[in-house]
Write an enzyme that holds these catalytic residues in place. Sequence first.
Site, short mmCIF file in Angstrom:
data_model
loop_
_atom_site.label_atom_id
_atom_site.label_comp_id
_atom_site.label_asym_id
_atom_site.label_seq_id
_atom_site.Cartn_x
_atom_site.Cartn_y
_atom_site.Cartn_z
N HIS A 162 0.83 -1.21 0.00
CA HIS A 162 0.00 0.00 0.00
C HIS A 162 0.87 1.26 0.00
CE1 HIS A 162 -3.84 -2.14 1.65
NE2 HIS A 162 -3.49 -2.54 0.43
N GLU A 167 1.19 3.68 2.10
CA GLU A 167 1.91 3.99 3.34
C GLU A 167 3.21 3.20 3.41
OE1 GLU A 167 -1.12 3.02 2.82
OE2 GLU A 167 -2.52 3.61 4.38
N CYS A 174 -1.76 -1.60 7.31
CA CYS A 174 -0.85 -0.44 7.35
C CYS A 174 -0.80 0.16 8.75
CB CYS A 174 -1.29 0.60 6.34
SG CYS A 174 -1.00 0.06 4.65
N LEU A 220 -10.65 -0.14 -28.69
CA LEU A 220 -11.01 0.14 -27.30
C LEU A 220 -9.85 0.00 -26.34
CD1 LEU A 220 -14.48 -1.61 -27.08
CD2 LEU A 220 -13.97 0.73 -27.69
N GLY A 253 -23.10 2.14 -28.14
CA GLY A 253 -23.83 3.10 -28.98
C GLY A 253 -25.00 3.75 -28.25
C1 AOF Z 1 -4.44 1.61 2.35
N1 AOF Z 1 -3.48 1.98 1.46
O1 AOF Z 1 -2.64 2.04 -0.57
C2 AOF Z 1 -4.69 0.95 -0.26
C3 AOF Z 1 -5.69 0.61 0.67
O2 AOF Z 1 -5.86 -6.66 -0.28
P1 AOF Z 1 -5.12 -5.49 0.25
O3 AOF Z 1 -4.23 -5.84 1.43
O4 AOF Z 1 -4.38 -4.72 -0.81
O5 AOF Z 1 -6.20 -4.51 0.87
C4 AOF Z 1 -7.10 -3.86 0.03
C5 AOF Z 1 -7.94 -2.91 0.82
O6 AOF Z 1 -7.11 -1.97 1.48
C6 AOF Z 1 -8.87 -2.09 -0.07
O7 AOF Z 1 -10.11 -2.71 -0.23
C7 AOF Z 1 -8.98 -0.79 0.69
O8 AOF Z 1 -9.95 -0.89 1.72
C8 AOF Z 1 -7.62 -0.69 1.29
N2 AOF Z 1 -6.77 -0.03 0.30
N3 AOF Z 1 -5.54 0.95 1.93
O9 AOF Z 1 -4.29 1.90 3.52
C9 AOF Z 1 -3.56 1.68 0.19
N4 AOF Z 1 -4.78 0.61 -1.55
ZN ZN Z 2 -2.93 -0.54 3.86
#
Ligand code: AOF
Ligand code: ZN
Length: 338
Positions: A52, A54, A86, A208, A272
């Site tokens: 993620h 963070e 995170c 597309l 369309g």
């Molecule tokens: C964050 N930071 O950059 C994102 C988050 O399957 P995982 O572990 O990647 O978790 C996905 C979930 O985490 C997603 O549905 C959303 O709630 C959160 N996404 N959270 O702190 C991130 N991409």
């Molecule tokens: Zn996260």
Amino acid sequence: MNEADARWLARAAELAEAQVGRTAPNPAVGAVCVREGRHLGEGAHLRAGTPHAEVNCLNACTEDPAGATLYVSLEPCSTTGRTPPCCDLIRAKRIGRVVIGCLDPNPRHAGRAIPLLREAGIAVEVATGAVAERCRRLIAPFAKAVTLGLPYLRLKLALTLDGFIADAAGSSRWVTGPEARDWVQHLRTRVDAVMVGAGTVRADHPSLQPHLPDAPRKWRVLVDRSAPFPPADLDDRTLVATRDLGYDGHDLRAMLHALCAKGVNDVLCEGGGRLAGALLDAGLVDALDLIYAPKILGPSARPGLAIAPRPLAHALSLGAPIECRALGMDTLLRFRLT
Ligand code: AOF
Ligand code: ZN
């Protein structure tokens, strides 16, 4: 939250915006780490299944981020998905303060990070105002998908001034000019799937796929009702609605649920006219991008917005456009329906 906070958070939003169209089914998220006005590091979520924002941000820090402020465009996750929470990393790194752009609409998270981080002695603030709105807009497709199981649907049409997308013979190349077509290419890179009705595919054989070199490959969704497609139009990124999404020819909502279940949060429908009309009639459209070319075809051409006819008193009303601008000789009008 002061002005400097809003600026750093805007940077986090900008990092996220650069990833829109690449992270499905996850949202695009950006993060920045700052201590005493000094930028220590930043990062974004690049792709589902990978770390993620963070994590990328804290790993990129040029020094130990203990006591620093972490700006993140979306609430940090507090559960284990494809990647660990995170919130755990934020605690382990002894971050002093977290500024959140918007809460995570995912019911698994939904604000849980706030008490969790506060219990660990971390100051937490949730943004308000323009930057908060920007962060919410950024994840609108994810929010709709994770709460309703339906993709965010943007309808884009290139129209003559009298509202037609093709002449009476079905020819639609080209209604709009090169600037408008370049703009559409860019738009395609920012969604997860591009959808068109079967008639349009048979008439136009549109690829597309974005023609931009580093753009991720998108799903193509062909909304047919019955007749099979010539195999030339099909590849491994093509979904045929009747075959792959269980579409019965009537229930577009169920078809979109099935598409969402495949991890598609953000759909661009390019016509369309009948498919566009049916989606509007069913209330499934979230945003409308209309590009008007300075051309007139006269009656008996193909209407771009073939909704069921309505009396004026009950016309489909879109409200004021959120944007109106020139694309070469053409004019883009953007509306938000949700
Ligand atoms: C964050 N930071 O950059 C994102 C988050 O399957 P995982 O572990 O990647 O978790 C996905 C979930 O985490 C997603 O549905 C959303 O709630 C959160 N996404 N959270 O702190 C991130 N991409
Ligand atoms: Zn996260």
